[in-house]
Design an enzyme around this catalytic site. Structure first.
Site, PDB file in Angstrom:
ATOM      1  N   ASP A 148       0.819  -1.205   0.000  1.00  0.00           N
ATOM      2  CA  ASP A 148       0.000   0.000   0.000  1.00  0.00           C
ATOM      3  C   ASP A 148       0.861   1.267   0.000  1.00  0.00           C
ATOM      4  O   ASP A 148       0.554   2.240   0.675  1.00  0.00           O
ATOM      5  CB  ASP A 148      -0.922  -0.016   1.232  1.00  0.00           C
ATOM      6  CG  ASP A 148      -2.030   1.034   1.146  1.00  0.00           C
ATOM      7  OD1 ASP A 148      -2.358   1.463   0.040  1.00  0.00           O
ATOM      8  OD2 ASP A 148      -2.542   1.424   2.216  1.00  0.00           O
ATOM      9  N   CYS A 206     -27.501  -8.302  -3.192  1.00  0.00           N
ATOM     10  CA  CYS A 206     -27.287  -7.636  -1.903  1.00  0.00           C
ATOM     11  C   CYS A 206     -26.817  -6.194  -2.114  1.00  0.00           C
ATOM     12  O   CYS A 206     -25.931  -5.929  -2.932  1.00  0.00           O
ATOM     13  CB  CYS A 206     -26.249  -8.407  -1.093  1.00  0.00           C
ATOM     14  SG  CYS A 206     -25.882  -7.680   0.524  1.00  0.00           S
ATOM     15  N   CYS A 229     -16.672   9.730   1.653  1.00  0.00           N
ATOM     16  CA  CYS A 229     -16.361   8.634   2.569  1.00  0.00           C
ATOM     17  C   CYS A 229     -15.791   9.169   3.877  1.00  0.00           C
ATOM     18  O   CYS A 229     -14.915  10.039   3.884  1.00  0.00           O
ATOM     19  CB  CYS A 229     -15.359   7.699   1.890  1.00  0.00           C
ATOM     20  SG  CYS A 229     -14.863   6.298   2.913  1.00  0.00           S
ATOM     21  N   CYS A 259     -19.358  -0.530   6.004  1.00  0.00           N
ATOM     22  CA  CYS A 259     -19.631  -1.377   4.843  1.00  0.00           C
ATOM     23  C   CYS A 259     -18.986  -2.757   4.971  1.00  0.00           C
ATOM     24  O   CYS A 259     -19.321  -3.662   4.205  1.00  0.00           O
ATOM     25  CB  CYS A 259     -19.201  -0.686   3.554  1.00  0.00           C
ATOM     26  SG  CYS A 259     -17.423  -0.368   3.406  1.00  0.00           S
ATOM     27  N   CYS A 263     -21.499  -6.485   5.898  1.00  0.00           N
ATOM     28  CA  CYS A 263     -21.356  -7.455   4.804  1.00  0.00           C
ATOM     29  C   CYS A 263     -21.627  -8.884   5.286  1.00  0.00           C
ATOM     30  O   CYS A 263     -20.990  -9.356   6.240  1.00  0.00           O
ATOM     31  CB  CYS A 263     -19.956  -7.373   4.202  1.00  0.00           C
ATOM     32  SG  CYS A 263     -19.685  -8.542   2.839  1.00  0.00           S
TER      33      CYS A 263
END
Length: 368
Positions: A148, A206, A229, A259, A263
């Site tokens: 990352d 979904c 966000c 989120c 899930c």
């Protein structure tokens, strides 16, 4: 067909054996899964360009930099033929929902509760890279590990390697373990046999992640408008948080996991085996007011080696001020906010003042 240019002395059997060893070595280094892919990022690059054209990246200008190095892997690391992708679980607790429901608690994204994953995973990938080099000492390899920290399209690469599928929340989801994991990569010039066992997209009809998002940050499934966000606003945004977002943030002061929490594929997600990812300094269950009272010296001390450190003390206070504005009406909170006003930056003062107004309104309602 294996590319054997520069590697003519490596037969298919040797390469298969090396690939098997790499997976064993990776498991020994603490990775839950290791896969090898021959990268093809044409479609991913098209989606990225469309996303950038919509300015969904906000102030994250680095997303549009580096030209085509992001999707032409051999331009980032010369002679790259394969990408070794890894994942490591990081979930350390199951207390997320309880903290979110307590308006006086500070919610910190679960990836940031322990040690900075960049350092831990980078060190493990460097060791895996060395093992490959030691196995092939006679070859001039071109290899580089990433966590990352460079223009690497880690989710599309991991998806191609079979570590999961990119879900409607734009995160990688694995059918067996959900999405609470970090990703890392090694670019390598070794023409290893590939896995390419892509998991089918199982999101189906979904829309739980889209519906639960506090700020409506998904303009459509699989597309995130980072500007909306909460993770972007509390971590990447270096300026004032738009006032319209502040009430929606609730007690989320560093990142947002809504989120992921909602899930269905995260039901029964495994706990991490890495002790370094365990919560430090009770950050998984701290009061907003307690954290807001930290002087800068305490912030620096308690966030040493933590991903939280990167936002700095002033933005930490900014985020906590918003959280305190959204907390239950409290004279203690109001008093602390008023006492803090003279000692913070102008940017933080704006948010503290907003929080003071919110608290005064709540206390006035209680008094009626």
């Amino acid at each position: 067909m294996l590319e054997t240019t520069k590697y003519d002395n490596l037969d298919a059997l040797s390469l298969h054996e090396l690939a098997s060893n790499i997976k064993d070595w990776g498991e020994g280094l603490g990775f839950q899964e290791v896969a090898i892919v021959k990268p093809d990022l044409d479609q991913a690059s098209q989606r990225l360009r469309l996303w950038l054209d919509n300015s969904y990246q906000g102030s994250m200008n680095w997303m549009s930099e580096h030209g085509d190095k992001r999707y032409n892997v051999d331009k980032l690391v010369a002679r790259t033929l394969r990408v070794i992708t890894v994942r490591m679980d990081y979930l350390a607790d199951e207390n997320m929902v309880a903290v979110l429901k307590d308006k006086n608690k500070a919610y910190i994204s679960r990836y940031a509760l322990g040690r900075d994953y960049h350092k831990l995973i980078r060190k493990r990938l460097a060791e895996l890279t060395r093992k490959i080099e030691q196995h092939l000492p006679h070859l001039n390899l071109s290899q580089r590990p990433f966590v990352d920290s460079a223009p690497v399209m880690e989710k599309p690469l991991a998806e191609q390697a079979g570590l999961g599928w990119i879900g409607k929340n734009s995160l990688l989801i694995n059918s067996k373990v959900g999405s609470w994991f970090f990703l890392g990569e090694i670019y390598t010039s070794v023409p290893l046999p590939v896995d390419n066992l892509e998991q089918p997209n199982r999101c189906g009809n979904c829309r739980a992640c889209i519906k639960v998002c506090p700020t409506d940050a998904f303009p459509e499934p699989y597309v995130l408008d980072a500007r909306k966000c909460i993770s972007y606003q509390t971590i990447e945004n270096k300026d004032s948080i738009p006032e319209s977002f502040r009430p929606l943030m609730g007690n989320r002061v560093f990142g947002c996991d809504d989120c992921q929490i909602i899930c269905p594929w995260n039901r029964g997600a495994p706990k991490t085996k890495e002790m370094d990812f365990s919560p430090r300094h009770n950050l998984d269950n701290s009061d907003l007011l307690t954290l807001f009272k930290w002087p800068e010296s305490e912030f620096l001390s308690k966030t040493e080696g933590s991903p939280i450190r990167r936002i700095g003390y002033q933005r930490w206070l900014r985020n906590l001020a918003v959280g305190l504005g959204n907390a239950e009406g409290s004279e203690k909170i109001l008093q602390q906010l008023e006492q803090t006003m003279p000692d913070v930056s102008d940017m933080v003062k704006e948010h503290v003042n907003w929080a003071i107004q919110q608290q005064r309104q709540k206390l006035a309602t209680i008094a009626e």
